[in-house]
Design an enzyme around this catalytic site. Structure first.
Site, short mmCIF file in Angstrom:
data_model
loop_
_atom_site.label_atom_id
_atom_site.label_comp_id
_atom_site.label_asym_id
_atom_site.label_seq_id
_atom_site.Cartn_x
_atom_site.Cartn_y
_atom_site.Cartn_z
N HIS A 131 16.58 9.12 -5.52
CA HIS A 131 16.70 9.60 -6.90
C HIS A 131 15.92 10.88 -7.19
O HIS A 131 16.00 11.42 -8.29
CB HIS A 131 16.24 8.52 -7.89
CG HIS A 131 14.75 8.38 -7.97
ND1 HIS A 131 14.02 7.75 -7.00
CD2 HIS A 131 13.86 8.81 -8.88
CE1 HIS A 131 12.74 7.80 -7.32
NE2 HIS A 131 12.61 8.43 -8.46
C1 UD1 Z 1 11.47 9.42 -13.71
C2 UD1 Z 1 10.12 10.01 -13.23
C3 UD1 Z 1 9.97 9.81 -11.74
C4 UD1 Z 1 10.19 8.37 -11.33
C5 UD1 Z 1 11.53 7.91 -11.86
C6 UD1 Z 1 11.82 6.48 -11.53
C7 UD1 Z 1 9.32 11.99 -14.45
C8 UD1 Z 1 9.15 13.46 -14.40
N1 UD1 Z 1 10.07 11.45 -13.49
O1 UD1 Z 1 12.51 10.19 -13.09
O2 UD1 Z 1 8.66 10.20 -11.36
O3 UD1 Z 1 10.16 8.26 -9.93
O4 UD1 Z 1 11.54 8.09 -13.29
O5 UD1 Z 1 13.11 6.12 -11.92
O6 UD1 Z 1 8.76 11.36 -15.34
N2 UD1 Z 1 18.67 7.53 -17.30
C9 UD1 Z 1 19.46 6.48 -17.68
N3 UD1 Z 1 18.83 5.35 -18.13
C10 UD1 Z 1 17.48 5.24 -18.22
C11 UD1 Z 1 16.70 6.34 -17.83
C12 UD1 Z 1 17.31 7.47 -17.36
O7 UD1 Z 1 20.67 6.51 -17.62
O8 UD1 Z 1 16.97 4.19 -18.65
C13 UD1 Z 1 19.35 8.74 -16.78
C14 UD1 Z 1 19.50 9.83 -17.80
O9 UD1 Z 1 20.71 10.42 -17.60
C15 UD1 Z 1 18.40 10.80 -17.47
C16 UD1 Z 1 18.25 10.64 -15.96
O10 UD1 Z 1 18.59 9.26 -15.71
O11 UD1 Z 1 18.71 12.10 -17.85
C17 UD1 Z 1 16.89 10.93 -15.45
O12 UD1 Z 1 15.89 10.19 -16.17
P1 UD1 Z 1 14.41 10.80 -16.36
O13 UD1 Z 1 13.56 9.83 -17.07
O14 UD1 Z 1 14.50 12.19 -16.91
O15 UD1 Z 1 13.90 11.01 -14.89
P2 UD1 Z 1 14.02 10.12 -13.60
O16 UD1 Z 1 14.84 10.87 -12.61
O17 UD1 Z 1 14.40 8.71 -13.91
#
Ligand code: UD1
Length: 371
Positions: free
Chosen positions: A206
């Site tokens: 991821h």
């Molecule tokens: C975040 C953390 C990362 C961690 C990861 C675990 C930061 C900078 N990054 O990255 O360190 O390893 O979480 O998962 O804080 N989304 C959903 N549902 C959710 C959450 C996210 O669909 O409940 C999707 C959204 O489209 C979002 C994307 O995932 O834009 C990324 O989510 P985000 O929280 O920005 O970063 P992660 O890649 O999850």
């Protein structure tokens, strides 16, 4: 009643760190609350962990959600400022390295609330990794630096942090692992998936550096397609990765490969039921490098670096990078029974959360001056 100490959680890897901390404060009879920023919000990315790990509902759920780094961090800061002004916690505990971690540390510092950082001192030395910025900034802000292993103490000392602020408490995520493994192993997810113990590999992917760059992503998936010809892969797909797979030709091939079981993100117990019986783990996660070391399962880390070098020096981790030849070579070595053996590092013993409570209470009795 005394104002509670507050631990902040936001994203998936925070929950397994906060659960034992809450339990240890409760056992010591000390008021403690969990505040959830809502950085992760899907049931499978958040709520299921509260249920699996027996955590109480957060006292506040902020519902920040997704956004650019600046937007997400700013929203967390705006929400937390109100929470801290209202609740006046004697200390704020932040865990790990996600955007919610650094945002909370910044807000608390400006309100003169002491901050403890659990998992302080880890460094990948890759400044393009958003978590590296979060780690370094949080450690500048934190009054109490609670580290998982001695290499982190060395990093902090090298950066000039005072020795009296640094306490090696061990790995709190391993508290959660040791406590919940028997429950996880009562489930037999491998059997539910038609797999035999020790005869499949787990895959997670991821990191933006892997999945947001189409060329790197395609190279990684290409190597993994070769590996699945020799051993089935179980792949719980992160929402970010799911989106990228839809946009990629190799992604489509991956979705239909015979020996790859693509599933939605799993809860803690289901994930550990599978991981603890896997032949090997291929991952770009930080926490999983540590969990595989504690479980004595070979781990191939699909990144060019790690902020957790102790898992390589003492544990089962090999940092293989993103070169397909190297990934194949190391994976086939494991399949030939030549996977890396290792041991669990000192203080990864299930008692880190107790040491955290002791360090926090000692700090509150006699705070350490920053200057
Ligand atoms: C975040 C953390 C990362 C961690 C990861 C675990 C930061 C900078 N990054 O990255 O360190 O390893 O979480 O998962 O804080 N989304 C959903 N549902 C959710 C959450 C996210 O669909 O409940 C999707 C959204 O489209 C979002 C994307 O995932 O834009 C990324 O989510 P985000 O929280 O920005 O970063 P992660 O890649 O999850």
């Amino acid at each position: 009643m005394a104002s509670p100490i507050i631990t902040i959680v936001g994203a998936r890897p925070n929950f397994m760190k906060a659960a034992p901390i809450h339990r240890a404060f409760e056992a010591a009879g000390i008021a403690h609350e969990i505040v959830h920023t809502g950085q992760h919000y899907d049931e499978a990315m958040s709520k299921i962990f509260f249920e699996d790990l027996g955590m109480p509902k957060p006292s506040v759920y902020m519902g920040v959600g997704s956004g650019s780094h600046a937007v997400q961090t700013a929203q967390v800061m705006m929400g937390l400022e109100k929470v801290f002004l209202e609740k006046k916690p004697p200390m704020v505990i932040v865990v790990g390295d996600v955007n919610s971690t650094v945002a909370a540390a910044l807000v608390a510092s400006k309100l003169h609330i002491p901050v403890a950082h659990v998992e302080a001192g880890l460094r990948s030395r890759d400044w393009e990794m958003p978590e590296e910025v979060n780690r370094a900034v949080t450690d500048v802000l934190a009054d109490l630096l609670l580290t998982p292993s001695e290499d982190a103490d060395v990093n902090l000392a090298d950066e000039g942090k005072g020795k009296n602020r640094i306490h090696c408490v061990g790995n709190v995520m391993i508290d959660t692992l040791l406590m919940n493994l028997p429950r996880a192993q009562k489930l037999d997810l491998p059997a539910d998936y038609g797999l035999k113990h020790g005869e499949y590999a787990m895959l997670t992917l991821h990191r933006p550096s892997n999945v947001d760059h189409p060329e790197t992503f395609a190279r990684l998936l290409g190597a993994l397609l070769d590996i699945q010809e020799k051993i089935p892969l179980v792949f719980p797909v992160h929402p970010r990765t799911r989106q990228r797979m839809k946009d990629s030709l190799v992604g489509e091939k991956f979705e239909t490969a015979a020996n790859i079981k693509l599933v939605e993100p799993l809860g803690y117990l289901e994930f550990m039921s599978l991981t603890s019986r896997a032949k090997m783990v291929l991952t770009d996660s930080g926490g999983l490098q540590e969990e595989t070391t504690a479980l004595a399962i070979p781990c191939l880390t699909l990144r060019e670096n790690t902020e957790r070098p102790i898992t390589v020096e003492e544990g089962t981790n090999v940092v293989v990078g993103t070169d397909p030849d190297r990934i194949r070579e190391e994976a086939f070595k494991v399949l030939d029974g030549k996977g890396k053996a290792g041991q669990s590092p000192a203080l990864w013993d299930g008692k880190a959360s107790e040491r955290i409570v002791t360090a926090v209470m000692n700090f509150l009795k006699s705070p350490i001056s920053r200057y």
